[in-house]
Motif scaffolding. Structure first.
Motif, PDB file in Angstrom:
ATOM      1  N   VAL A 171       0.713  -1.177   0.047  1.00  0.00           N
ATOM      2  CA  VAL A 171      -0.028  -0.111   0.063  1.00  0.00           C
ATOM      3  C   VAL A 171       0.873   1.153  -0.007  1.00  0.00           C
ATOM      4  O   VAL A 171       0.747   2.186  -0.753  1.00  0.00           O
ATOM      5  CB  VAL A 171      -0.842   0.112   1.309  1.00  0.00           C
ATOM      6  CG1 VAL A 171      -1.623   1.344   1.329  1.00  0.00           C
ATOM      7  CG2 VAL A 171      -1.769  -1.099   1.059  1.00  0.00           C
ATOM      8  N   LEU A 172       2.037   1.201   0.767  1.00  0.00           N
ATOM      9  CA  LEU A 172       2.832   2.414   0.837  1.00  0.00           C
ATOM     10  C   LEU A 172       3.542   2.780  -0.486  1.00  0.00           C
ATOM     11  O   LEU A 172       3.912   3.871  -0.648  1.00  0.00           O
ATOM     12  CB  LEU A 172       3.810   2.302   1.979  1.00  0.00           C
ATOM     13  CG  LEU A 172       3.251   2.209   3.358  1.00  0.00           C
ATOM     14  CD1 LEU A 172       4.277   1.957   4.333  1.00  0.00           C
ATOM     15  CD2 LEU A 172       2.663   3.464   3.684  1.00  0.00           C
ATOM     16  N   LEU A 173       3.634   1.641  -1.443  1.00  0.00           N
ATOM     17  CA  LEU A 173       4.306   1.826  -2.598  1.00  0.00           C
ATOM     18  C   LEU A 173       3.454   2.795  -3.446  1.00  0.00           C
ATOM     19  O   LEU A 173       3.782   3.194  -4.534  1.00  0.00           O
ATOM     20  CB  LEU A 173       4.572   0.579  -3.228  1.00  0.00           C
ATOM     21  CG  LEU A 173       5.523  -0.284  -2.746  1.00  0.00           C
ATOM     22  CD1 LEU A 173       6.026  -1.713  -3.621  1.00  0.00           C
ATOM     23  CD2 LEU A 173       6.889   0.176  -2.590  1.00  0.00           C
ATOM     24  N   SER A 188      13.896   2.150  -1.330  1.00  0.00           N
ATOM     25  CA  SER A 188      13.133   1.820  -2.470  1.00  0.00           C
ATOM     26  C   SER A 188      11.478   2.031  -2.009  1.00  0.00           C
ATOM     27  O   SER A 188      10.619   1.893  -3.026  1.00  0.00           O
ATOM     28  CB  SER A 188      13.330   0.255  -2.704  1.00  0.00           C
ATOM     29  OG  SER A 188      12.981  -0.365  -1.557  1.00  0.00           O
ATOM     30  N   GLY A 189      11.350   2.494  -0.747  1.00  0.00           N
ATOM     31  CA  GLY A 189       9.898   2.635  -0.500  1.00  0.00           C
ATOM     32  C   GLY A 189       9.233   1.706   0.168  1.00  0.00           C
ATOM     33  O   GLY A 189       7.968   1.610   0.501  1.00  0.00           O
ATOM     34  N   TRP A 190       9.916   0.554   0.426  1.00  0.00           N
ATOM     35  CA  TRP A 190       9.284  -0.596   0.976  1.00  0.00           C
ATOM     36  C   TRP A 190       9.270  -0.384   2.752  1.00  0.00           C
ATOM     37  O   TRP A 190      10.393   0.102   3.142  1.00  0.00           O
ATOM     38  CB  TRP A 190      10.219  -1.909   0.779  1.00  0.00           C
ATOM     39  CG  TRP A 190       9.425  -3.227   1.095  1.00  0.00           C
ATOM     40  CD1 TRP A 190      10.100  -3.824   2.385  1.00  0.00           C
ATOM     41  CD2 TRP A 190       8.395  -3.920   0.579  1.00  0.00           C
ATOM     42  NE1 TRP A 190       9.046  -4.987   2.353  1.00  0.00           N
ATOM     43  CE2 TRP A 190       8.327  -4.836   1.345  1.00  0.00           C
ATOM     44  CE3 TRP A 190       7.818  -3.604  -0.486  1.00  0.00           C
ATOM     45  CZ2 TRP A 190       7.179  -5.924   0.942  1.00  0.00           C
ATOM     46  CZ3 TRP A 190       6.789  -4.421  -0.840  1.00  0.00           C
ATOM     47  CH2 TRP A 190       6.357  -5.501  -0.079  1.00  0.00           C
ATOM     48  N   THR A 235      15.757  -8.178   1.975  1.00  0.00           N
ATOM     49  CA  THR A 235      16.477  -7.727   0.786  1.00  0.00           C
ATOM     50  C   THR A 235      15.456  -6.671  -0.063  1.00  0.00           C
ATOM     51  O   THR A 235      14.471  -6.998  -0.334  1.00  0.00           O
ATOM     52  CB  THR A 235      16.762  -8.996   0.007  1.00  0.00           C
ATOM     53  OG1 THR A 235      15.744  -9.576  -0.473  1.00  0.00           O
ATOM     54  CG2 THR A 235      17.846  -9.905   0.552  1.00  0.00           C
ATOM     55  N   SER A 236      16.131  -5.711  -0.463  1.00  0.00           N
ATOM     56  CA  SER A 236      15.322  -4.749  -1.224  1.00  0.00           C
ATOM     57  C   SER A 236      16.274  -3.996  -2.313  1.00  0.00           C
ATOM     58  O   SER A 236      17.289  -3.571  -1.762  1.00  0.00           O
ATOM     59  CB  SER A 236      14.543  -3.837  -0.453  1.00  0.00           C
ATOM     60  OG  SER A 236      13.827  -2.574  -1.251  1.00  0.00           O
TER      61      SER A 236
END
Length: 214
Positions: free
Chosen positions: A136-138, A189-191, A210-211
């Motif tokens: 959702v935050l992405l 990355s926004g995660w 991992t991102s």
């Protein structure tokens, strides 16, 4: 040759975007010093596979959700297991559209179906499944900034609630839903990397995540 180069370039861009959305890891939810849940997940940009263990209740939730390129949900499947049994005691199936969420549940007590009106922009989130919140935050538009609202379908209530998201910086923000305020932190990355629900004393920490970079 020029057409081939354009197609190859488009494929490369799509592949790169897909790789930038790959995420996997573990969330641990704690209340004080007590671990409430442990969640393992994998997201490839369109499909999220997730398993949540809730020791205090002796249950395990195993789910798969699919999303479009804008991270809006397309479908959701959940199996809920009790103890070590391999036969689910509850199954939930949801299909999302531009105007409604069509859902069905199967339990030991019987089956039920329903349709919930859904206006865009929309998302969904299962309680205690924080990888759902991460997706959702992405959807937040950091370039536009400010408070941004979403209609979020909740499987527990089979109802839609309004969610407000606002980031004070590129990595720190707040989420408010049903009168509950949550502080969130995301990585480059926004995660989602961390969250805290102070009213309930809950903290969410990301482990071995991992991102890719944003």
């Amino acid at each position: 040759m020029c057409v081939f180069r354009l197609v190859a370039s488009a494929l490369l861009m799509a592949t790169t975007l897909q790789a930038q959305r790959n995420h996997s890891g573990t969330y641990v939810v704690s209340q004080g010093t007590v671990e409430v849940t442990r969640e393992t997940y994998g997201f490839d940009g369109t499909t999220l596979s997730d398993t949540v263990e809730i020791p205090s209740r002796g249950i395990r939730m195993v789910s798969v959700a699919s999303y479009d390129s804008d991270c809006s949900p397309i479908s959701y499947e959940l199996d809920l297991f009790r103890g070590t049994t391999e036969v689910p005691v509850q199954r939930v199936s949801v299909t999302f559209g531009d105007t409604a969420a069509v859902w069905s549940t199967q339990t030991e007590l019987g089956d039920s179906t329903g349709v919930t009106s859904l206006d865009g922009p929309y998302a969904f989130m299962q309680n205690l499944v924080f990888a759902h919140l991460a997706v959702v935050l992405l959807k937040y538009d950091h370039a536009a900034g400010g408070s941004q609202s979403l209609n979020v379908w909740m499987p527990e209530q089979a109802a839609t609630l309004s969610m407000a998201i606002e980031f004070s910086s590129s990595v720190e923000g707040t989420v408010e839903i049903a009168g509950t305020l949550m502080n969130v932190e995301v990585d480059d990355s926004g995660w989602l990397s961390r969250a805290a629900v102070r009213a309930q004393g809950l903290t969410v920490e990301s482990l071995d995540h991992t991102s890719p970079g944003r």
